[in-house]
Design a protein around this motif. Structure first.
Motif, PDB file in Angstrom:
ATOM      1  N   LEU A   1      -2.404   0.531  -3.871  1.00 51.75           N
ATOM      2  CA  LEU A   1      -2.912  -0.817  -3.639  1.00 51.75           C
ATOM      3  C   LEU A   1      -4.247  -0.838  -2.899  1.00 51.75           C
ATOM      4  O   LEU A   1      -5.093  -1.685  -3.141  1.00 51.75           O
ATOM      5  CB  LEU A   1      -1.891  -1.643  -2.825  1.00 51.75           C
ATOM      6  N   ALA A   2      -4.430   0.103  -1.976  1.00 52.53           N
ATOM      7  CA  ALA A   2      -5.672   0.113  -1.190  1.00 52.53           C
ATOM      8  C   ALA A   2      -6.626   1.165  -1.756  1.00 52.53           C
ATOM      9  O   ALA A   2      -6.194   2.122  -2.400  1.00 52.53           O
ATOM     10  CB  ALA A   2      -5.351   0.413   0.269  1.00 52.53           C
ATOM     11  N   SER A   3      -7.915   0.954  -1.498  1.00 51.77           N
ATOM     12  CA  SER A   3      -8.906   1.935  -1.965  1.00 51.77           C
ATOM     13  C   SER A   3     -10.034   2.015  -0.943  1.00 51.77           C
ATOM     14  O   SER A   3      -9.994   1.344   0.087  1.00 51.77           O
ATOM     15  CB  SER A   3      -9.456   1.514  -3.322  1.00 51.77           C
ATOM     16  N   ARG A   4     -11.041   2.776  -1.250  1.00 54.92           N
ATOM     17  CA  ARG A   4     -12.175   2.981  -0.343  1.00 54.92           C
ATOM     18  C   ARG A   4     -12.766   1.643   0.149  1.00 54.92           C
ATOM     19  O   ARG A   4     -13.277   1.553   1.256  1.00 54.92           O
ATOM     20  CB  ARG A   4     -13.245   3.765  -1.110  1.00 54.92           C
ATOM     21  N   ASP A   5     -12.691   0.602  -0.691  1.00 49.47           N
ATOM     22  CA  ASP A   5     -13.295  -0.696  -0.338  1.00 49.47           C
ATOM     23  C   ASP A   5     -12.345  -1.589   0.453  1.00 49.47           C
ATOM     24  O   ASP A   5     -12.693  -2.716   0.792  1.00 49.47           O
ATOM     25  CB  ASP A   5     -13.677  -1.471  -1.616  1.00 49.47           C
ATOM     26  N   SER A   6     -11.137  -1.142   0.703  1.00 55.15           N
ATOM     27  CA  SER A   6     -10.150  -2.015   1.363  1.00 55.15           C
ATOM     28  C   SER A   6     -10.202  -1.865   2.879  1.00 55.15           C
ATOM     29  O   SER A   6     -10.672  -0.857   3.401  1.00 55.15           O
ATOM     30  CB  SER A   6      -8.732  -1.654   0.919  1.00 55.15           C
ATOM     31  N   LEU A   7      -9.672  -2.899   3.538  1.00 52.05           N
ATOM     32  CA  LEU A   7      -9.440  -2.809   4.984  1.00 52.05           C
ATOM     33  C   LEU A   7      -7.945  -3.002   5.193  1.00 52.05           C
ATOM     34  O   LEU A   7      -7.381  -4.017   4.770  1.00 52.05           O
ATOM     35  CB  LEU A   7     -10.223  -3.903   5.719  1.00 52.05           C
ATOM     36  N   VAL A   8      -7.290  -2.048   5.823  1.00 50.91           N
ATOM     37  CA  VAL A   8      -5.863  -2.183   6.131  1.00 50.91           C
ATOM     38  C   VAL A   8      -5.724  -2.371   7.635  1.00 50.91           C
ATOM     39  O   VAL A   8      -6.290  -1.594   8.411  1.00 50.91           O
ATOM     40  CB  VAL A   8      -5.066  -0.939   5.678  1.00 50.91           C
ATOM     41  N   ILE A   9      -5.012  -3.414   8.038  1.00 53.90           N
ATOM     42  CA  ILE A   9      -4.803  -3.665   9.473  1.00 53.90           C
ATOM     43  C   ILE A   9      -3.327  -3.437   9.762  1.00 53.90           C
ATOM     44  O   ILE A   9      -2.461  -4.027   9.107  1.00 53.90           O
ATOM     45  CB  ILE A   9      -5.205  -5.110   9.836  1.00 53.90           C
ATOM     46  N   SER A  10      -3.045  -2.568  10.709  1.00 48.90           N
ATOM     47  CA  SER A  10      -1.631  -2.251  10.954  1.00 48.90           C
ATOM     48  C   SER A  10      -1.299  -2.250  12.439  1.00 48.90           C
ATOM     49  O   SER A  10      -2.173  -2.096  13.289  1.00 48.90           O
ATOM     50  CB  SER A  10      -1.302  -0.866  10.363  1.00 48.90           C
ATOM     51  N   ASP A  11      -0.016  -2.417  12.714  1.00 48.36           N
ATOM     52  CA  ASP A  11       0.511  -2.271  14.071  1.00 48.36           C
ATOM     53  C   ASP A  11       0.289  -0.809  14.511  1.00 48.36           C
ATOM     54  O   ASP A  11       0.426   0.117  13.712  1.00 48.36           O
ATOM     55  CB  ASP A  11       2.012  -2.585  14.023  1.00 48.36           C
ATOM     56  N   LYS A  12      -0.032  -0.630  15.779  1.00 49.25           N
ATOM     57  CA  LYS A  12      -0.336   0.713  16.270  1.00 49.25           C
ATOM     58  C   LYS A  12       0.870   1.654  16.160  1.00 49.25           C
ATOM     59  O   LYS A  12       0.723   2.863  16.075  1.00 49.25           O
ATOM     60  CB  LYS A  12      -0.786   0.625  17.727  1.00 49.25           C
ATOM     61  N   HIS A  13       2.075   1.094  16.168  1.00 47.65           N
ATOM     62  CA  HIS A  13       3.277   1.937  16.102  1.00 47.65           C
ATOM     63  C   HIS A  13       3.876   1.996  14.700  1.00 47.65           C
ATOM     64  O   HIS A  13       5.044   2.334  14.557  1.00 47.65           O
ATOM     65  CB  HIS A  13       4.352   1.401  17.061  1.00 47.65           C
TER      66      HIS A  13
END
Ligand SMILES: Cc1ncc(COP(=O)(O)O)c(C=O)c1O
Length: 174
Positions: A116-128
């Motif tokens: 789903l994600a690629s070089r152009d994506s931004l993924v925001i996640s919980d630190k844990h």
């Protein structure tokens, strides 16, 4: 680069060396390790379905019909009718176009995120978030921002905004 033995010693000194426990019996949430019976709070088999008679019977029936193991990856050598039925039933149950089953949570996160994600994506996640998600994000080559564990206020305030860049890992710092 550190040699493997040095690495292992480093882990040992820091009490970070992990080993696998041999389980000699499993029954209704309890496991036996080195002759001791323990309650297993670490399993993902929350509902005890692994021991459900119908699950065991279906597994035995599958083995007697098709043998053991898939033989190869489904893209190379196909997959089996019961697997297709399972995916169709789940898609129907969830009211979705299709469903895809993976052998483990780790593989699911790796496969889904890197697709789903690629070089152009931004993924925001919980630190844990689980290590498998981090591996999936890394495999996708997406940019990755993390917010402090369960801190949704921080996420709302900072997501997508300007951040300081960490010089060692090149990630934005919240
Ligand atoms: C959120 C999450 N993702 C992935 C996994 C990995 O799953 P598996 O052990 O099936 O590879 C776990 C395991 O507990 C998990 O809790």
């Amino acid at each position: 680069m550190l040699k493997i033995k040095e690495k292992l010693n480093n882990y040992r000194e820091k009490c970070l060396l992990r080993t696998r426990q041999v389980i000699t019996r499993r029954h209704q949430g309890e496991i036996e390790i080195a002759g001791k019976t323990c309650v297993n709070f670490a399993s993902n088999d929350y509902l005890g379905l692994a021991e459900h008679p119908r699950v065991k019977q279906a597994a035995s029936l599958g083995i007697s019909h098709y043998g053991f193991g898939s033989g190869s990856s489904p893209l190379v050598s196909g997959f089996y009718q019961p697997q297709q039925d399972l995916e169709k039933n789940w898609a129907e149950f969830l009211n979705r176009e299709a469903a895809l089953f993976f052998n483990s949570g780790y593989l699911a996160n790796l496969g889904v995120l890197s697709t789903l994600a690629s070089r152009d994506s931004l993924v925001i996640s919980d630190k844990h978030c689980h290590a498998s998600l981090l591996d999936g994000i890394q495999l996708s080559r997406a940019k990755h921002d993390r917010y402090p564990h369960q801190n949704l206020a921080k996420l709302e305030k900072n997501a997508g905004g300007d951040h300081e860049i960490c010089p060692s890992c090149d990630r934005k710092r919240f």
